[in-house]
Write an enzyme that holds these catalytic residues in place. Structure first.
Site, PDB file in Angstrom:
ATOM      1  N   SER A 136     133.180 -19.658 -58.736  1.00  0.00           N
ATOM      2  CA  SER A 136     133.665 -19.336 -57.387  1.00  0.00           C
ATOM      3  C   SER A 136     132.754 -19.986 -56.350  1.00  0.00           C
ATOM      4  CB  SER A 136     133.630 -17.821 -57.176  1.00  0.00           C
ATOM      5  OG  SER A 136     133.832 -17.481 -55.814  1.00  0.00           O
ATOM      6  N   TYR A 149     128.490 -10.096 -57.367  1.00  0.00           N
ATOM      7  CA  TYR A 149     129.618 -10.979 -57.708  1.00  0.00           C
ATOM      8  C   TYR A 149     129.186 -12.445 -57.605  1.00  0.00           C
ATOM      9  CZ  TYR A 149     134.001 -13.494 -57.654  1.00  0.00           C
ATOM     10  OH  TYR A 149     134.997 -14.399 -57.942  1.00  0.00           O
TER      11      TYR A 149
HETATM   12  P1  NDP Z   1     143.394 -11.450 -60.865  1.00  0.00           P
HETATM   13  O1  NDP Z   1     142.855 -10.085 -60.585  1.00  0.00           O
HETATM   14  O2  NDP Z   1     144.777 -11.762 -60.422  1.00  0.00           O
HETATM   15  O3  NDP Z   1     143.267 -11.760 -62.441  1.00  0.00           O
HETATM   16  C1  NDP Z   1     142.142 -11.373 -63.161  1.00  0.00           C
HETATM   17  C2  NDP Z   1     142.440 -11.471 -64.635  1.00  0.00           C
HETATM   18  O4  NDP Z   1     141.238 -11.124 -65.360  1.00  0.00           O
HETATM   19  C3  NDP Z   1     143.534 -10.535 -65.085  1.00  0.00           C
HETATM   20  O5  NDP Z   1     144.420 -11.220 -65.945  1.00  0.00           O
HETATM   21  C4  NDP Z   1     142.793  -9.459 -65.871  1.00  0.00           C
HETATM   22  O6  NDP Z   1     143.576  -9.015 -66.951  1.00  0.00           O
HETATM   23  C5  NDP Z   1     141.582 -10.237 -66.392  1.00  0.00           C
HETATM   24  N1  NDP Z   1     140.481  -9.330 -66.692  1.00  0.00           N
HETATM   25  C6  NDP Z   1     139.677  -8.665 -65.828  1.00  0.00           C
HETATM   26  N2  NDP Z   1     138.840  -7.866 -66.475  1.00  0.00           N
HETATM   27  C7  NDP Z   1     139.110  -8.022 -67.806  1.00  0.00           C
HETATM   28  C8  NDP Z   1     138.595  -7.445 -68.986  1.00  0.00           C
HETATM   29  N3  NDP Z   1     137.601  -6.534 -68.964  1.00  0.00           N
HETATM   30  N4  NDP Z   1     139.113  -7.819 -70.181  1.00  0.00           N
HETATM   31  C9  NDP Z   1     140.095  -8.738 -70.227  1.00  0.00           C
HETATM   32  N5  NDP Z   1     140.634  -9.314 -69.151  1.00  0.00           N
HETATM   33  C10 NDP Z   1     140.145  -8.961 -67.941  1.00  0.00           C
HETATM   34  O7  NDP Z   1     142.347 -12.453 -60.191  1.00  0.00           O
HETATM   35  P2  NDP Z   1     142.238 -14.066 -60.170  1.00  0.00           P
HETATM   36  O8  NDP Z   1     143.313 -14.719 -60.929  1.00  0.00           O
HETATM   37  O9  NDP Z   1     142.036 -14.439 -58.760  1.00  0.00           O
HETATM   38  O10 NDP Z   1     140.850 -14.220 -60.904  1.00  0.00           O
HETATM   39  C11 NDP Z   1     140.633 -15.071 -62.013  1.00  0.00           C
HETATM   40  C12 NDP Z   1     139.208 -15.594 -61.937  1.00  0.00           C
HETATM   41  O11 NDP Z   1     139.080 -16.361 -60.759  1.00  0.00           O
HETATM   42  C13 NDP Z   1     138.136 -14.514 -61.861  1.00  0.00           C
HETATM   43  O12 NDP Z   1     137.053 -14.900 -62.677  1.00  0.00           O
HETATM   44  C14 NDP Z   1     137.720 -14.532 -60.385  1.00  0.00           C
HETATM   45  O13 NDP Z   1     136.408 -14.102 -60.195  1.00  0.00           O
HETATM   46  C15 NDP Z   1     137.898 -15.989 -60.075  1.00  0.00           C
HETATM   47  N6  NDP Z   1     138.067 -16.361 -58.674  1.00  0.00           N
HETATM   48  C16 NDP Z   1     139.041 -15.827 -57.896  1.00  0.00           C
HETATM   49  C17 NDP Z   1     139.176 -16.233 -56.580  1.00  0.00           C
HETATM   50  C18 NDP Z   1     140.170 -15.642 -55.658  1.00  0.00           C
HETATM   51  O14 NDP Z   1     139.979 -15.734 -54.424  1.00  0.00           O
HETATM   52  N7  NDP Z   1     141.261 -15.066 -56.159  1.00  0.00           N
HETATM   53  C19 NDP Z   1     138.343 -17.296 -56.025  1.00  0.00           C
HETATM   54  C20 NDP Z   1     137.320 -17.780 -56.927  1.00  0.00           C
HETATM   55  C21 NDP Z   1     137.218 -17.353 -58.200  1.00  0.00           C
HETATM   56  P3  NDP Z   1     143.804  -7.471 -67.374  1.00  0.00           P
HETATM   57  O15 NDP Z   1     143.582  -6.635 -66.151  1.00  0.00           O
HETATM   58  O16 NDP Z   1     145.215  -7.427 -67.906  1.00  0.00           O
HETATM   59  O17 NDP Z   1     142.807  -7.248 -68.444  1.00  0.00           O
HETATM   60  C1  8X3 Z   2     136.471 -15.313 -54.766  1.00  0.00           C
HETATM   61  C2  8X3 Z   2     136.249 -16.120 -53.526  1.00  0.00           C
HETATM   62  O1  8X3 Z   2     135.215 -16.085 -51.213  1.00  0.00           O
HETATM   63  O2  8X3 Z   2     136.274 -14.034 -52.008  1.00  0.00           O
HETATM   64  O3  8X3 Z   2     135.580 -15.698 -55.747  1.00  0.00           O
HETATM   65  O4  8X3 Z   2     134.170 -14.724 -52.914  1.00  0.00           O
HETATM   66  S1  8X3 Z   2     135.427 -15.184 -52.374  1.00  0.00           S
END
Ligand code: NDP
Ligand code: 8X3
Length: 249
Positions: A136, A149
């Site tokens: 991120s 985070y």
């Molecule tokens: P979502 O919340 O939409 O998706 C997160 C996914 O992670 C879900 O499919 C969830 O599945 C899975 N997950 C979380 N905890 C667990 C666990 N303990 N075991 C198995 N699966 C898990 O968020 P995003 O798609 O946005 O996030 C995906 C990645 O991108 C993350 O690492 C996040 O930090 C990163 N990210 C997101 C950004 C944003 O602004 N959205 C920006 C930068 C990075 P389930 O709950 O079914 O287990």
């Molecule tokens: C998610 C992006 O800017 O919310 O990783 O931290 S931010």
């Protein structure tokens, strides 16, 4: 012959979009997550020959091992690992934050990611595969409330670079994708279910979409085999940087 991707966090956001995108591009996908009904819906929609549901909590290493041992023929030879499952919990300053939330982020974003990587490295080396770790901008640029985070994502980015060094000569490629603000369930999770806060964050901001990141993941995974993108930092045009803060007495 089609290649196989192991995508964690496939029930939502980036992982869900990537599962759709990779199947559309002719890949097989092991789709991992905890929400079994969403995984089954993916299998029903995209076909059992294209998607295998791996339902487990990434923090449970025994469940992870069982899911890996249960991979059926046709899904066991992993060419691409997308370590995408992860979360932020809370936006409070460190002094007000929940220690339980901190531990959950560390267990999910760091410990689970290195565990799954360790488990799959022998296969990835044998197949000259690809590792794509979802980090991120929060791991690169500090901001108030980013505390643990951002720390977990800094780990992901540095671990990925170090992994590249160790894998030198194996043909395995390692990339960190570092997205900025993207509209997924991320903020709903971060705010412990506050839909209004999530809507407010993304409103009129033209954030990154899950499909945008899925496209970037596919792009990185399908580069010519002599090329490695080390870090790919992607932001929406609407997001940039603010200055340092100064406290005056
Ligand atoms: P979502 O919340 O939409 O998706 C997160 C996914 O992670 C879900 O499919 C969830 O599945 C899975 N997950 C979380 N905890 C667990 C666990 N303990 N075991 C198995 N699966 C898990 O968020 P995003 O798609 O946005 O996030 C995906 C990645 O991108 C993350 O690492 C996040 O930090 C990163 N990210 C997101 C950004 C944003 O602004 N959205 C920006 C930068 C990075 P389930 O709950 O079914 O287990
Ligand atoms: C998610 C992006 O800017 O919310 O990783 O931290 S931010």
């Amino acid at each position: 012959m089609s290649k196989t991707a192991f995508i964690t966090g496939a029930t939502s956001g980036f992982g869900l979009a990537a599962t759709h995108r990779f199947v559309a591009a002719g890949w097989k996908v092991v789709a991992a997550g905890r929400r079994a009904a969403r995984l089954q819906a993916l299998v029903d929609e995209l076909g059992a020959g294209n998607v295998h549901a791996a339902c487990f909590d990434v923090r449970d290493s025994a469940a992870m091992d069982a899911a890996l041992a249960a991979l059926p023929a046709g899904f066991a030879d992993i060419d691409l690992l997308v370590n995408n499952a992860g979360l932020a919990l809370g936006t409070a300053p460190a002094q007000d934050a929940s220690l339980d939330d901190w531990r959950t982020m560390i267990d999910t974003n760091i410990t689970a990611l290195v565990t799954l990587t360790h488990r799959l490295l022998p296969t990835l080396i044998a197949r000259k595969g690809v590792v794509i770790n979802v980090s991120s901008v929060a791991g690169v640029h500090p901001y108030p409330g980013g505390n643990v985070y951002g720390g977990t994502k800094a780990f992901v980015s540095q671990f990925s670079l170090n992994l590249r060094s160790d894998l030198h000569g194996t043909g395995v490629r390692v990339t960190t994708i570092e997205p900025g603000m993207a509209q997924t369930e991320f903020t709903l999770v971060r705010t412990h279910g506050n839909q209004a806060a999530s809507d407010a964050l993304y409103r009129d901001a033209a954030p990154i979409t899950a499909e945008d990141i899925a496209e970037q993941i596919l792009y990185v995974a399908t580069l010519p085999p002599h090329l490695n993108i080390n870090r790919l930092e992607v932001m929406p045009v609407s997001q940039s940087f603010a200055g340092f803060q100064v406290h005056r007495s």
